[in-house]
Scaffold this motif. Structure first.
Motif, short mmCIF file in Angstrom:
data_model
loop_
_atom_site.label_atom_id
_atom_site.label_comp_id
_atom_site.label_asym_id
_atom_site.label_seq_id
_atom_site.Cartn_x
_atom_site.Cartn_y
_atom_site.Cartn_z
N VAL A 37 37.70 -10.32 -13.77
CA VAL A 37 39.14 -10.38 -13.57
C VAL A 37 39.57 -9.50 -12.40
N VAL A 38 38.96 -8.33 -12.28
CA VAL A 38 39.27 -7.45 -11.15
C VAL A 38 38.80 -8.08 -9.85
N ALA A 39 37.58 -8.65 -9.86
CA ALA A 39 37.03 -9.28 -8.66
C ALA A 39 37.87 -10.46 -8.21
N LEU A 40 38.47 -11.17 -9.15
CA LEU A 40 39.32 -12.31 -8.81
C LEU A 40 40.73 -11.90 -8.42
N GLY A 41 41.03 -10.61 -8.57
CA GLY A 41 42.34 -10.10 -8.15
C GLY A 41 43.44 -10.26 -9.17
N ALA A 168 39.83 -10.64 -21.08
CA ALA A 168 39.15 -11.78 -21.71
C ALA A 168 40.11 -12.96 -21.89
N LEU A 169 41.34 -12.68 -22.30
CA LEU A 169 42.33 -13.73 -22.49
C LEU A 169 42.71 -14.38 -21.16
N LEU A 170 42.93 -13.57 -20.14
CA LEU A 170 43.29 -14.11 -18.82
C LEU A 170 42.18 -14.99 -18.28
N LEU A 171 40.94 -14.54 -18.44
CA LEU A 171 39.81 -15.30 -17.91
C LEU A 171 39.63 -16.61 -18.68
#
Length: 422
Positions: A37-41, A168-171
């Motif tokens: 999630v961090v890598a995807l911004g 986890a939910l966002l992904l």
């Protein structure tokens, strides 16, 4: 004492310089999701150190709007307590404009308060496309379960959501197929799942999973040649900037990549090992390979073994596939041996051997392009080794002209001599 210091320095260098396969263990699921999630911004880098802390409504809505392409709102939401932080305020305005966020009855949005799992799930279900159905009475928890965002029970959990759980939910929502509606008559609508996801629709980001079967150095099937900074996963070619991705040859990985419209180029954004059984053994613990078994000492200094016939595994020696491996290839004094079961069938598929020698620089002959070493170590030819690459201890590119007397090189060389890392 000087010799001991040289060895210690050399050992620390080799761990940083070469792809030390044993260091690439599959990450914990929550950590992998958070890092992705961090890598995807979707969340900023500070989230990595806050996995168990609660996430605020403002930060979660920010992540949600990043997932939706970071839209710029046309107006200002009518909340009396919009956050001072500009990116959170913009996200809340955009979410309100999209009909995802309505606020509380007293006219507040309470961006600084923790968000509950049930509220987070509710927002994500609406974002995926269930907004009209939820308004018509469909439970948001059921919509989340139907979309594969989380289970019905998880979507009904009224506890405060942590940063790790939010990731986890966002992904999961980002990878869920979006829902589209088709009008049937004047009173009813039929909902269907679309082929695209939130990540692909708004950010041109796609996900795949598979075994890295080739990098620019070698193919597991012994054929072909890849270009620089590329890997093959599931028969498709991906471009990668990170050396860590190339070092995962033979691993089953989960990959997030960007593919521009009309282009065949797949650019890896983030990649991590997934569902691999891995055993990594330091050279000092290796006893040897015999009778179809690799024997070694475990953490309790007991002699144990792992069984695998050489004919049934791909043996990669210093980043190059061996066409015919033998027991001698496992007799290493420095480096590591890593065994990988990448398809969860209880049998090892790939064996990675990292073997290196340590050499202390005596001098560099720039005209002959040779590096000479002390203590009888064989010289290193810079002109004859086209595959030679230098890295500094921190992993950044280095050059032979920078070498000086008493510098230490850790050198890993393929059996055919065509590939050398120093």
């Amino acid at each position: 004492m000087r010799k001991l210091i040289v060895l210690l320095v050399s050992c620390s260098c080799i761990l940083s310089v070469f792809p030390v396969y044993g260091a690439q263990q599959p990450a914990d699921d929550e950590y992998s999701e958070l890092q992705t999630v961090v890598a995807l911004g979707l969340l900023d880098g500070t989230a990595m150190s806050r996995a168990q802390e609660t996430i605020t409504r403002g930060e979660f809505v920010y992540g949600l709007m990043q997932l939706c392409g970071n839209p710029f709102p046309n107006g200002i939401a009518p909340f009396s307590d919009l956050p001072e932080r500009e990116d959170y305020r913009r996200a809340i305005n955009a979410a309100y404009e999209m009909g995802l966020l309505s606020g509380y009855e007293d006219g507040t949005v309470r961006a600084t308060e923790p968000i509950t799992r049930v509220h987070a799930a509710h927002l994500l279900a609406k974002c995926v496309g269930y907004a009209d159905l939820i308004q018509a009475g469909k439970p948001a928890a059921r919509a989340c379960a139907e979309a594969g965002i989380c289970s019905y029970a998880e979507a009904n959990d009224a506890s405060e959501c942590t940063v790790g759980s939010a990731a986890a939910l966002l992904l999961a929502a980002g990878n869920a197929n979006m829902v589209g509606a088709s009008v049937i008559g004047s009173q009813s609508m039929e909902y269907v799942f679309r082929e695209e996801t939130l990540l692909s629709h708004y950010l041109n980001i796609f996900r795949t999973e598979g075994i890295i079967s080739a990098n620019e150095y070698t193919y597991l099937n012994e054929g072909g040649h890849l270009g620089k900074d590329t890997v093959e996963i599931g028969g498709e070619i991906f471009q990668c900037i990170s050396g860590e991705v190339k070092s995962l040859l033979g691993y089953n990985v989960e990959v997030y990549y960007r593919q521009r419209y009309g282009s065949d180029l797949r650019e890896i954004i983030y990649c991590f090992p997934k569902r691999n059984k891995i055993i990594s053994i330091s050279a000092e613990d290796v006893i040897g390979y015999r009778d179809g078994r690799l024997e070694y000492y475990d953490e309790n200094e007991r002699s144990v073994s792992e069984s695998f016939p050489l004919s049934a595994v791909d043996v990669i020696y210093n980043n190059r596939l061996l066409t015919k491996a033998s027991a001698e290839d496992f007799a290493i004094t420095s480096g590591s041996i890593t065994l990988i079961d990448n398809n969860d069938d209880g049998r090892y598929d790939v064996t990675l051997v990292l073997s290196y020698r340590n050499a202390v620089v005596d001098s560099v002959d720039k005209s002959r392009e040779e590096v000479y070493f002390k203590f009888g170590e064989k010289p290193l030819s810079l002109s004859k080794n086209s595959g030679l690459s230098f890295l500094s201890a921190d992993g950044s590119p280095a050059y032979a002209v920078e070498l000086a007397e008493w510098d230490v090189l850790s050198i890993a060389e393929s059996k055919d001599g065509e590939l050398i890392h120093a």
